[in-house]
Scaffold this motif. Structure first.
Motif, PDB file in Angstrom:
ATOM      1  N   UNK A  57       0.847  -1.184   0.000  1.00  0.00           N
ATOM      2  CA  UNK A  57       0.000   0.000   0.000  1.00  0.00           C
ATOM      3  C   UNK A  57       0.888   1.242   0.000  1.00  0.00           C
ATOM      4  N   UNK A  58       0.755   2.069  -1.021  1.00  0.00           N
ATOM      5  CA  UNK A  58       1.521   3.306  -1.117  1.00  0.00           C
ATOM      6  C   UNK A  58       0.852   4.364  -0.247  1.00  0.00           C
ATOM      7  N   UNK A  59       1.527   4.754   0.826  1.00  0.00           N
ATOM      8  CA  UNK A  59       0.921   5.677   1.786  1.00  0.00           C
ATOM      9  C   UNK A  59       0.618   7.038   1.183  1.00  0.00           C
ATOM     10  N   UNK A  60       1.525   7.550   0.390  1.00  0.00           N
ATOM     11  CA  UNK A  60       1.317   8.881  -0.160  1.00  0.00           C
ATOM     12  C   UNK A  60       0.138   8.899  -1.127  1.00  0.00           C
ATOM     13  N   UNK A  61       0.024   7.868  -1.923  1.00  0.00           N
ATOM     14  CA  UNK A  61      -1.107   7.767  -2.844  1.00  0.00           C
ATOM     15  C   UNK A  61      -2.420   7.632  -2.071  1.00  0.00           C
ATOM     16  N   UNK A  62      -2.402   6.821  -1.020  1.00  0.00           N
ATOM     17  CA  UNK A  62      -3.589   6.648  -0.191  1.00  0.00           C
ATOM     18  C   UNK A  62      -3.957   7.954   0.508  1.00  0.00           C
ATOM     19  N   UNK A  63      -2.937   8.671   0.963  1.00  0.00           N
ATOM     20  CA  UNK A  63      -3.183   9.944   1.626  1.00  0.00           C
ATOM     21  C   UNK A  63      -3.815  10.968   0.711  1.00  0.00           C
ATOM     22  N   UNK A  64      -3.328  11.017  -0.528  1.00  0.00           N
ATOM     23  CA  UNK A  64      -3.907  11.966  -1.492  1.00  0.00           C
ATOM     24  C   UNK A  64      -5.365  11.617  -1.793  1.00  0.00           C
ATOM     25  N   UNK A  65      -5.672  10.332  -1.832  1.00  0.00           N
ATOM     26  CA  UNK A  65      -7.028   9.897  -2.153  1.00  0.00           C
ATOM     27  C   UNK A  65      -8.037  10.370  -1.118  1.00  0.00           C
ATOM     28  N   UNK A  66      -7.624  10.373   0.167  1.00  0.00           N
ATOM     29  CA  UNK A  66      -8.565  10.709   1.235  1.00  0.00           C
ATOM     30  C   UNK A  66      -8.217  12.004   1.970  1.00  0.00           C
ATOM     31  N   UNK A  67      -7.251  12.742   1.450  1.00  0.00           N
ATOM     32  CA  UNK A  67      -6.932  14.032   2.024  1.00  0.00           C
ATOM     33  C   UNK A  67      -6.276  13.976   3.383  1.00  0.00           C
ATOM     34  N   UNK A  68      -5.442  12.975   3.630  1.00  0.00           N
ATOM     35  CA  UNK A  68      -4.709  12.876   4.891  1.00  0.00           C
ATOM     36  C   UNK A  68      -3.216  12.833   4.600  1.00  0.00           C
ATOM     37  N   UNK A  69      -2.433  13.086   5.613  1.00  0.00           N
ATOM     38  CA  UNK A  69      -0.980  13.137   5.448  1.00  0.00           C
ATOM     39  C   UNK A  69      -0.328  12.046   6.286  1.00  0.00           C
ATOM     40  N   UNK A  70       0.495  11.234   5.651  1.00  0.00           N
ATOM     41  CA  UNK A  70       1.322  10.257   6.343  1.00  0.00           C
ATOM     42  C   UNK A  70       2.716  10.857   6.480  1.00  0.00           C
ATOM     43  N   UNK A  71       3.205  10.949   7.696  1.00  0.00           N
ATOM     44  CA  UNK A  71       4.476  11.608   7.968  1.00  0.00           C
ATOM     45  C   UNK A  71       5.639  10.725   7.536  1.00  0.00           C
ATOM     46  N   UNK A  72       6.374  11.160   6.516  1.00  0.00           N
ATOM     47  CA  UNK A  72       7.511  10.380   6.024  1.00  0.00           C
ATOM     48  C   UNK A  72       8.633  10.257   7.045  1.00  0.00           C
ATOM     49  N   UNK A  73       8.691  11.208   7.979  1.00  0.00           N
ATOM     50  CA  UNK A  73       9.751  11.153   8.987  1.00  0.00           C
ATOM     51  C   UNK A  73       9.540   9.982   9.946  1.00  0.00           C
ATOM     52  N   UNK A  74       8.292   9.535  10.053  1.00  0.00           N
ATOM     53  CA  UNK A  74       7.974   8.432  10.957  1.00  0.00           C
ATOM     54  C   UNK A  74       7.861   7.114  10.205  1.00  0.00           C
TER      55      UNK A  74
END
Length: 243
Positions: A206-223
Motif C-alpha cells: 500500500x503506497x501511503x502517499x497515494x492513499x493519503x492523497x485519495x482521502x486528504x490525509x498526510x502520512x508523515x515520512x519522517x515516521x
C-alpha cells in the motif's frame, strides 16, 4: 477454566533487568486493562490512526475505545496478552496485547460494520477499506481467516521479541481453532520485521502517499519510512501438528 498459555520466554531489557514473560489468552476479567493499553499507546502511534487524526479529537478517542472494547468482548475475536510471569501463576502486569477477528465472506470485520459518528473514524474506515484483505481471501479460495485487529507493546518492553511471539501465537491459534490462515496490515517497521522473521508472505503493498492523497490525509515520512504492506500468512496445519 484457566487461560491457555501459548509461550513463555525471558528477555533482557535495556536497563539490564531480566524479565520472564508469558503469552497467553486475555482473561475476560482483564479486558479493560487490555483496552487501556490500546488507548494509551496504540491510538497515538499506529500509522492509520495517526493519519486519521484519532488522538487529536477526544470524541474520536472515545468512539474508537468503545469499538475496541466491543471487539475484544466479541466471541469472534481472539486476543492474547504478554504479561510478566508470576510464581503464583496469576496474570501479572499486562505489557502487550495482540487481537485478531475471525472474518468470513458473510461477516466482515468490525471496522467496516460499525456506525461511524466522528469524522476521524469515518476517515479511518475508508483507509482500512482500501487495505482490506477480503479479496485476498477469495484468491486463496478460503472461506474464513483471522484478520489482525491490532497489536501493541508498552514502550518500556519493546525490542524484546514480543511482537514475534505474538505472531507465533496467532499461527498456533489458527491451528487450534481450525482456521486456515491469518493476515494483518503491518503498519510499523517492528511488525514488518517480525513478520518477515516468521516467513509471512507479502500479498499487498500500500503506497501511503497515494492513499493519503485519495482521502486528504498526510502520512508523515519522517515516521513511516517504508510503504505499508499487507502481510498474509497462509498457515499449513501440518507444520504445527508436532509442536
Amino acid at each position: 477454566m484457566s487461560e491457555r498459555v501459548w509461550s513463555t520466554f525471558q528477555a533482557m531489557r535495556s536497563d539490564g533487568l531480566l524479565v520472564r514473560l508469558s503469552i497467553q489468552d486475555l482473561p475476560k476479567t482483564r479486558i479493560d486493562d487490555g483496552v487501556q493499553l490500546f488507548v494509551d499507546n496504540f491510538f497515538s502511534e499506529e500509522t492509520f490512526l495517526v493519519a486519521a487524526g484519532i488522538s487529536r479529537n477526544p470524541e474520536a478517542i472515545a468512539e474508537l475505545k468503545t469499538l475496541v472494547t466491543e471487539s475484544l468482548k466479541d466471541p469472534a475475536c481472539h486476543s492474547v496478552i504478554c504479561c510478566e510471569k508470576r510464581v503464583d501463576g496469576k496474570v501479572g502486569r499486562i505489557i502487550g496485547v495482540s487481537s485478531m477477528i475471525l472474518v468470513t465472506e458473510v461477516r466482515p470485520d468490525n471496522m467496516q460494520d460499525m456506525k461511524r459518528k466522528t469524522k476521524e473514524l469515518q476517515t479511518l474506515s475508508q483507509l482500512m477499506e482500501d487495505a482490506s484483505l477480503l479479496n485476498i481471501m477469495k484468491k486463496l479460495n478460503i472461506s474464513h481467516f483471522y484478520e489482525g485487529f491490532g497489536a501493541v507493546v508498552h514502550p518500556e518492553f519493546r525490542r524484546l521479541g514480543i511482537m514475534t511471539e505474538f505472531l507465533k501465537a496467532r499461527c498456533l491459534a489458527c491451528v487450534a481453532h481450525n482456521v486456515p490462515a491469518t493476515g494483518a496490515l503491518m503498519t510499523c517497521i517492528a511488525s514488518q520485521k517480525a513478520a518477515e522473521k516468521e516467513n509471512w508472505e507479502t500479498v499487498l503493498n500500500v503506497d501511503l502517499q497515494e492513499l493519503g492523497r485519495k482521502y486528504g490525509v498526510i502520512f508523515d515520512n519522517k515516521i513511516y519510512l517504508k510503504p505499508i504492506r499487507d502481510l498474509f500468512s497462509y498457515v499449513c496445519v501440518d507444520r504445527f501438528l508436532d509442536l
